[in-house]
Design a protein around this motif. Structure first.
Motif, PDB file in Angstrom:
ATOM      1  N   PRO A 116       0.831  -1.211   0.000  1.00  0.00           N
ATOM      2  CA  PRO A 116       0.000   0.000   0.000  1.00  0.00           C
ATOM      3  C   PRO A 116       0.864   1.260   0.000  1.00  0.00           C
ATOM      4  O   PRO A 116       1.973   1.265   0.532  1.00  0.00           O
ATOM      5  CB  PRO A 116      -0.793  -0.124   1.297  1.00  0.00           C
ATOM      6  N   ARG A 117       0.341   2.311  -0.619  1.00  0.00           N
ATOM      7  CA  ARG A 117       1.034   3.601  -0.647  1.00  0.00           C
ATOM      8  C   ARG A 117       0.177   4.644   0.067  1.00  0.00           C
ATOM      9  O   ARG A 117      -1.051   4.572   0.020  1.00  0.00           O
ATOM     10  CB  ARG A 117       1.282   4.044  -2.080  1.00  0.00           C
ATOM     11  N   SER A 216      -0.845   3.849  10.379  1.00  0.00           N
ATOM     12  CA  SER A 216      -2.030   3.428  11.145  1.00  0.00           C
ATOM     13  C   SER A 216      -3.195   3.124  10.216  1.00  0.00           C
ATOM     14  O   SER A 216      -3.901   2.117  10.385  1.00  0.00           O
ATOM     15  CB  SER A 216      -2.429   4.529  12.135  1.00  0.00           C
ATOM     16  N   ALA A 217      -3.386   3.986   9.229  1.00  0.00           N
ATOM     17  CA  ALA A 217      -4.498   3.789   8.293  1.00  0.00           C
ATOM     18  C   ALA A 217      -4.272   2.577   7.400  1.00  0.00           C
ATOM     19  O   ALA A 217      -5.205   1.805   7.124  1.00  0.00           O
ATOM     20  CB  ALA A 217      -4.683   5.050   7.447  1.00  0.00           C
ATOM     21  N   MET A 218      -3.047   2.389   6.936  1.00  0.00           N
ATOM     22  CA  MET A 218      -2.760   1.274   6.029  1.00  0.00           C
ATOM     23  C   MET A 218      -2.828  -0.071   6.744  1.00  0.00           C
ATOM     24  O   MET A 218      -3.307  -1.058   6.182  1.00  0.00           O
ATOM     25  CB  MET A 218      -1.409   1.484   5.340  1.00  0.00           C
ATOM     26  N   VAL A 219      -2.361  -0.138   7.985  1.00  0.00           N
ATOM     27  CA  VAL A 219      -2.494  -1.380   8.762  1.00  0.00           C
ATOM     28  C   VAL A 219      -3.962  -1.744   8.893  1.00  0.00           C
ATOM     29  O   VAL A 219      -4.377  -2.887   8.658  1.00  0.00           O
ATOM     30  CB  VAL A 219      -1.854  -1.231  10.161  1.00  0.00           C
ATOM     31  N   ARG A 220      -4.757  -0.769   9.279  1.00  0.00           N
ATOM     32  CA  ARG A 220      -6.189  -1.007   9.497  1.00  0.00           C
ATOM     33  C   ARG A 220      -6.879  -1.458   8.222  1.00  0.00           C
ATOM     34  O   ARG A 220      -7.687  -2.396   8.227  1.00  0.00           O
ATOM     35  CB  ARG A 220      -6.812   0.290  10.022  1.00  0.00           C
ATOM     36  N   GLU A 221      -6.562  -0.789   7.113  1.00  0.00           N
ATOM     37  CA  GLU A 221      -7.210  -1.108   5.846  1.00  0.00           C
ATOM     38  C   GLU A 221      -6.807  -2.476   5.321  1.00  0.00           C
ATOM     39  O   GLU A 221      -7.645  -3.229   4.806  1.00  0.00           O
ATOM     40  CB  GLU A 221      -6.856  -0.034   4.809  1.00  0.00           C
ATOM     41  N   MET A 222      -5.522  -2.828   5.456  1.00  0.00           N
ATOM     42  CA  MET A 222      -5.019  -4.062   4.851  1.00  0.00           C
ATOM     43  C   MET A 222      -5.184  -5.285   5.751  1.00  0.00           C
ATOM     44  O   MET A 222      -5.376  -6.393   5.265  1.00  0.00           O
ATOM     45  CB  MET A 222      -3.536  -3.906   4.499  1.00  0.00           C
TER      46      MET A 222
END
Length: 481
Positions: A116-117, A216-222
């Motif tokens: 993710p980016r 934080s956002a990418m961990v949650r999303e993925m």
């Protein structure tokens, strides 16, 4: 598979703990990736190799691993490079993301399941900032949004830092207007747009996210609200990982990660690597001098949590060690026919070696001890190879040698050590059997004519090509690669 338990050092609890996953036989793992404004360096090589092998080992031990590694593609460093080169931030990011994959392929680092980016996660980032604001952990001022650190009771639990000890600006990565913040150690979640900078629409006006909120956002999303392992270099413990915890856990009320794992830093000849000291080494520069697998071996021979010192002597030692590994890994290719192996020949894993390997590596991923076990196998096979070449026999049975070789190549693969990477550059220039045989005959004729200098010259040519000559009785010369 071996039934021993895997333990790992948890940076959060400051002790080794047994690995207990959220879902049986599954591991959700996130590694903080690189900021894509330059070529990757020696420190990146260590981080990527270490967590690649942790993932490989967990998979081999029977876990389904979902491994995510991000790219930070919104950052002041990227912006500064884009300004310098008079191009867009996206062009800089794309160029160095491409270079990253090229470097990792050479080091035999397997691709993550997703990359993710930050630019692709803007909706999730803005949602998380909004939720923090609604819950009273964030405040807006002048188009910027800051995290109010003193409102999160657990702040400092990963790094051990106390709020009273924090210095002004410690939580931020970019230039911030200190006067706008309620406290010096509050950090930016959203930064208002500045003239001539890329920006994105948001409820707080045009701007771009802070560094910490991106992960934080990418961990949650993925991977969801709580993951098994969050990994990265130990330079990220504070402020980055500390701030990730504060952001994520304030919103969800749950642990962001059950295990926090960190690899040690890299020194060069005893000094911290830095451009100002002139000892900054990119992976590309490194691989101009050393074999990729020797670099991988160098990294794995050290405790992953401790600092390692990149020195010429250390790399020469790792290179010699890799040569020994190569001889062991090539044993079956070189001698399989002599040992009457066919495509139908079945080899078995040596149970005692497998058990020892697991017992060592299960203790906080002690890859150095695992390498030592494999090194003994490689040395045994190298010795048997020499005996077979020079005496036409072996001290072990064909079956025993097959099992040793199979065990070595299987466990080496777990560590990502592959001989084909060592030979890929030389394979294209390798001499054919006919060319070798012709030179051998030329040498025989030269020696019969007592032209020993010419004979030695031909021997040296063949030696440079990895060909060993064995002169026997009656003027007969055998050769092998």
């Amino acid at each position: 598979m071996i039934n021993s338990k895997i333990t790992l050092y948890n940076s959060l609890s400051k002790q080794e703990e047994e690995l207990k996953t959220i879902s049986d036989h599954e591991v959700k793992m996130y590694c903080c990736g690189i900021t894509v404004y330059d070529y990757c360096h020696l420190g990146h090589a260590r981080t990527c190799i270490v967590w690649d092998v942790v993932r490989k080992y967990l998979q081999w031990r029977g876990y389904k691993v979902t491994y995510i590694q991000n790219f930070t593609d919104i950052d002041d460093k990227i912006l500064n490079r884009a300004r310098k080169e008079k191009c867009s931030m996206e062009e800089v990011s794309e160029r160095f993301i491409k270079a990253y994959f090229e470097d990792m392929e050479r080091l035999n680092v397997s691709p993550a399941d997703a990359y993710p980016r930050a630019t692709h996660a803007l909706d999730g980032i803005k949602k998380l900032v909004w939720e923090l604001e609604q819950k009273g952990y964030a405040y807006q001022t002048g188009g910027d949004v800051y995290y109010s650190v003193h409102k999160f009771d657990g702040y400092g639990k990963l790094s051990g830092r106390k709020l009273d000890d924090l210095q002004a600006g410690a939580g931020g990565r970019a230039n911030q207007s200190e006067a706008q913040k309620e406290n010096d150690f509050d950090f930016a979640l959203w930064k208002s747009a500045k003239p001539d900078e890329p920006s994105y629409d948001s409820p707080w006006g045009k701007g771009r996210p802070g560094w910490h909120i991106e992960c934080s956002a990418m961990v949650r999303e993925m991977l969801g609200e709580t993951i098994d392992i969050h990994a990265g270099g130990n330079d990220l413990i504070f402020p980055h990982h500390e701030n990730e915890i504060a952001q994520s856990e304030a919103v969800t009320g749950k642990s962001l990660a059950n295990y926090w794992m960190h690899n040690g830093m890299v020194k060069v000849e005893g000094e911290k690597m830095s451009k100002s000291l002139g000892n900054f080494i990119t992976i590309r520069e490194l691989l101009e001098k050393y074999d990729p697998m020797a670099v991988r071996l160098f990294v794995l021979q050290a405790n992953y949590r401790k600092p390692i010192d990149f020195t010429k002597d250390a790399m020469e030692s790792a290179t010699n060690g890799w040569h020994t590994f190569c001889e062991g890994l090539q044993f079956g290719i070189k001698h399989g026919t002599s040992l009457n192996w066919t495509e139908d020949t079945h080899h078995n894993m040596i149970t005692s070696v497998q058990e020892r390997f697991c017992q060592e590596v299960d203790r906080d991923f002690n890859f150095a001890a695992g390498v030592a076990i494999l090194f003994d196998l490689a040395k045994d096979l190298r010795r048997e190879s020499n005996i077979l070449v020079h005496e036409g026999r072996t001290t072990l049975s064909s079956e025993e040698l097959g099992d040793k070789w199979y065990t070595l190549i299987t466990l080496a693969d777990v560590l990502g050590l592959k001989v084909d990477f060592y030979e890929q550059d030389s394979a294209q220039t390798q001499m054919s059997d006919e060319e070798i045989e012709a030179l051998v005959q030329e040498r025989i004729m030269a020696r019969k004519a007592k032209n020993y200098a010419e004979g030695d010259r031909i021997r040296d040519i063949l030696k440079e090509q990895g060909i060993t000559l064995i002169d026997g009785a009656g003027g007969v010369t055998k050769w092998h690669r």
